[in-house]
Design an enzyme around this catalytic site. Structure first.
Site, PDB file in Angstrom:
ATOM      1  N   ARG A  11       0.689  -1.118   0.402  1.00  0.00           N
ATOM      2  CA  ARG A  11      -0.107  -0.168   0.403  1.00  0.00           C
ATOM      3  C   ARG A  11       0.736   1.642   0.132  1.00  0.00           C
ATOM      4  O   ARG A  11       0.913   2.057  -0.430  1.00  0.00           O
ATOM      5  CB  ARG A  11      -0.928  -0.272   1.214  1.00  0.00           C
ATOM      6  CG  ARG A  11      -2.271   0.950   1.071  1.00  0.00           C
ATOM      7  CD  ARG A  11      -2.706   1.235   1.871  1.00  0.00           C
ATOM      8  NE  ARG A  11      -3.132   0.151   2.828  1.00  0.00           N
ATOM      9  CZ  ARG A  11      -3.208   0.721   4.364  1.00  0.00           C
ATOM     10  NH1 ARG A  11      -1.298   0.816   4.979  1.00  0.00           N
ATOM     11  NH2 ARG A  11      -2.586  -0.510   5.065  1.00  0.00           N
ATOM     12  N   TYR A  47     -13.238  16.042 -17.640  1.00  0.00           N
ATOM     13  CA  TYR A  47     -14.173  15.155 -17.775  1.00  0.00           C
ATOM     14  C   TYR A  47     -14.592  14.901 -16.559  1.00  0.00           C
ATOM     15  O   TYR A  47     -14.568  15.051 -15.589  1.00  0.00           O
ATOM     16  CB  TYR A  47     -12.709  14.568 -17.497  1.00  0.00           C
ATOM     17  CG  TYR A  47     -12.902  12.839 -16.980  1.00  0.00           C
ATOM     18  CD1 TYR A  47     -13.158  11.516 -18.273  1.00  0.00           C
ATOM     19  CD2 TYR A  47     -12.814  11.674 -15.888  1.00  0.00           C
ATOM     20  CE1 TYR A  47     -13.576  10.593 -18.009  1.00  0.00           C
ATOM     21  CE2 TYR A  47     -13.277  10.599 -15.217  1.00  0.00           C
ATOM     22  CZ  TYR A  47     -13.944   9.989 -16.762  1.00  0.00           C
ATOM     23  OH  TYR A  47     -13.652   8.742 -16.777  1.00  0.00           O
ATOM     24  N   ASP A  69      -4.570  17.227 -15.950  1.00  0.00           N
ATOM     25  CA  ASP A  69      -5.119  16.450 -16.724  1.00  0.00           C
ATOM     26  C   ASP A  69      -4.267  16.023 -18.184  1.00  0.00           C
ATOM     27  O   ASP A  69      -4.889  16.855 -18.744  1.00  0.00           O
ATOM     28  CB  ASP A  69      -6.753  16.283 -16.814  1.00  0.00           C
ATOM     29  CG  ASP A  69      -6.648  14.819 -17.020  1.00  0.00           C
ATOM     30  OD1 ASP A  69      -6.335  13.780 -17.361  1.00  0.00           O
ATOM     31  OD2 ASP A  69      -7.967  14.510 -16.955  1.00  0.00           O
ATOM     32  N   LYS A  71      -5.386   4.510 -19.947  1.00  0.00           N
ATOM     33  CA  LYS A  71      -6.026   5.297 -21.891  1.00  0.00           C
ATOM     34  C   LYS A  71      -4.699   4.817 -22.852  1.00  0.00           C
ATOM     35  O   LYS A  71      -3.832   4.351 -22.345  1.00  0.00           O
ATOM     36  CB  LYS A  71      -6.269   6.680 -21.479  1.00  0.00           C
ATOM     37  CG  LYS A  71      -7.558   7.136 -20.244  1.00  0.00           C
ATOM     38  CD  LYS A  71      -8.704   6.598 -21.087  1.00  0.00           C
ATOM     39  CE  LYS A  71     -10.313   6.833 -20.288  1.00  0.00           C
ATOM     40  NZ  LYS A  71     -10.508   7.619 -19.516  1.00  0.00           N
TER      41      LYS A  71
HETATM   42  C1  LIG Z   1     -10.527   8.177 -18.266  1.00  0.00           C
HETATM   43  C2  LIG Z   1     -10.401   9.649 -17.664  1.00  0.00           C
HETATM   44  C3  LIG Z   1      -9.812   9.929 -16.279  1.00  0.00           C
HETATM   45  C4  LIG Z   1     -10.220   9.272 -14.686  1.00  0.00           C
HETATM   46  O1  LIG Z   1      -9.152   8.125 -15.701  1.00  0.00           O
HETATM   47  P1  LIG Z   1      -9.778   6.304 -14.563  1.00  0.00           P
HETATM   48  O2  LIG Z   1      -8.343   5.202 -15.004  1.00  0.00           O
HETATM   49  O3  LIG Z   1     -11.022   6.001 -15.984  1.00  0.00           O
HETATM   50  O4  LIG Z   1     -10.095   6.745 -12.904  1.00  0.00           O
HETATM   51  C5  LIG Z   1      -9.766  11.068 -15.900  1.00  0.00           C
HETATM   52  N1  LIG Z   1      -9.395  12.240 -17.479  1.00  0.00           N
HETATM   53  C6  LIG Z   1      -9.297  12.211 -18.684  1.00  0.00           C
HETATM   54  C7  LIG Z   1      -9.302  12.900 -19.974  1.00  0.00           C
HETATM   55  C8  LIG Z   1     -10.007  10.211 -19.059  1.00  0.00           C
HETATM   56  O5  LIG Z   1      -9.829  10.284 -20.194  1.00  0.00           O
END
Ligand SMILES: *Cc1c(COP(=O)(O)O)cnc(C)c1O
Length: 390
Positions: free
Chosen positions: A57, A110, A180, A205
């Site tokens: 953890r 998002y 992000d 992603k």
């Molecule tokens: C998918 C996504 C998230 C969230 O990520 P998870 O791994 O699904 O929790 C945040 N920001 C963007 C731009 C995303 O495409």
């Protein structure tokens, strides 16, 4: 410190000094805990006098290997992994904010990030002002003396507008800017080089890129990462070693994949732009895009793999998804190796009222495409056949 090229970082990635034997590929430290030689060592490990691991953890070599590679790609001092992209942004927000603090955030985040900020407001009295991230003056006007963070996306979803990051950083002054960078990846844009303080990704992603992992990652300076790691370990947002190992493997081809999806997406955007069934295409590489000039200066290696298009006829949406369900399927994620479609009005932006969605330009005929690694002529042929039916 000399920086290696992205392809060098990626090709040699997945390793940590903690791998003491030399298998030809990194091992998976699929373990809950690490045995300790004695109480002296336990004290040294806990205080940081000796480098090592105690409990997964709090840390694990597979975490460290992936986080270090992403930090190197983002030109950041340090990185940390979390269970998902949402755990990454949660760790940042909980690490930096307390009741009464204020956040300036982009209006088109998002969907879950937007919901999270509203949830922190309801539960803990954290104030949020949503402003137009494509209008630096609007972002500046949102500042208050109590502003502690600014949260934006380097490329917005689903209209794929690139933000003026240097402009926003300068408008925010001392307020740390959190970016992000999921859509752009460090291969196309490096927010920290443009003045941002913290970058995070949904590594589910592009960084992994194979549609088989849930993982998040944060990169920034040591001070920022100390806050993030503390929250991630305390609240239990930790990642799992296998996910990190898979993401390390995916990351090896990131520069190649970003080059390929950028080339494929530009061709598809130009094709859709000429198609008689399509009224509008959103892609940073098209001269019709509002942020095209900015995109040319910020995204020097390609415009990325995400685009959206609007059907002339809203009633064509359902038949289109149906016709493409076995070739270019609807999938509520992005950045898989294959091309996938999504429907913002019905998934990521469903939580918005219909009028609010329309005000942001998210119409009922809007379809988002995550362009994959296929041969683009196959994809264009499949789109063409389905669009004729729609
Ligand atoms: C998918 C996504 C998230 C969230 O990520 P998870 O791994 O699904 O929790 C945040 N920001 C963007 C731009 C995303 O495409």
């Amino acid at each position: 410190m000399t920086h290696l090229d992205d392809s060098t970082i990626c090709a040699r990635g997945g390793w940590s000094d903690d791998f003491v034997t030399r298998p030809s590929n990194p091992p998976i430290y699929q373990t809950t805990a690490f045995d300790v030689d004695g109480l002296e060592q336990l004290e040294d490990l806990s205080s940081g006098a000796q480098h090592g691991y105690i409990y997964t953890r709090d840390g694990n070599p597979n975490h460290a290997a992936f986080a270090a590679d992403v930090a190197a790609l983002e030109r950041a001092d340090a990185g940390a992994v979390t269970a998902s992209g949402m755990a990454a942004i949660s760790s940042i927000l909980l690490g930096y904010l307390k009741t009464g603090d204020h956040v300036v955030a982009s209006r088109v985040l998002y969907g879950r990030t937007y919901q999270l900020l509203n949830d922190l407001h309801r539960a803990f009295g954290i104030e949020v002002t949503f402003a137009d991230a494509n209008d630096v003056a609007d972002m500046r006007r949102a500042l208050r003396p109590s502003t502690k963070l600014c949260v934006i996306e380097s490329i917005s979803n689903p209209l794929v507008e690139v933000v003026d990051l240097p402009g926003i950083v300068s408008a925010m002054g001392e307020v740390p800017v959190v970016v992000d960078n999921t859509f752009a990846t460090p291969c196309l844009l490096r927010p920290i080089e443009l003045g941002a303080s913290i970058v995070f990704h949904s590594a589910s992603k592009y960084l992994n890129g194979h549609g088989d992992v849930m993982l998040g990652v944060v990169a920034g300076n040591q001070q920022a990462l100390t806050k993030v790691r503390r929250v991630a370990a305390l609240y239990g947002f930790n990642a799992n070693p296998l996910e990190c190992w898979l993401a390390s493997r995916g990351l090896r081809t990131l520069p190649l994949r970003m080059e390929r999806v950028s080339a494929n997406a530009l061709r598809l955007a130009e094709f859709l732009n000429e198609h008689s069934a399509v009224s509008r295409v959103f892609y940073p590489g098209l001269p019709t895009q509002a942020s095209h000039e900015l995109a040319k200066t910020l995204l020097t290696k390609g415009f990325g793999g995400m685009l959206s298009f609007e059907l002339k006829n809203d009633s064509g949406v359902r038949p289109l998804f149906k016709a493409l369900s076995h070739t270019l399927p609807f999938s509520p994620t992005l950045a898989d190796a294959r091309t996938t479609l999504s429907y913002p009005a019905g998934t990521s932006h469903k939580f918005m009222a219909a009028e609010e969605r329309r005000a942001y330009g998210i119409s009922d005929g809007l379809i988002r495409v995550s362009v994959g690694l296929e041969d683009p002529t196959d994809v264009m042929r499949e789109f063409d056949a389905a669009l004729r039916g729609a």
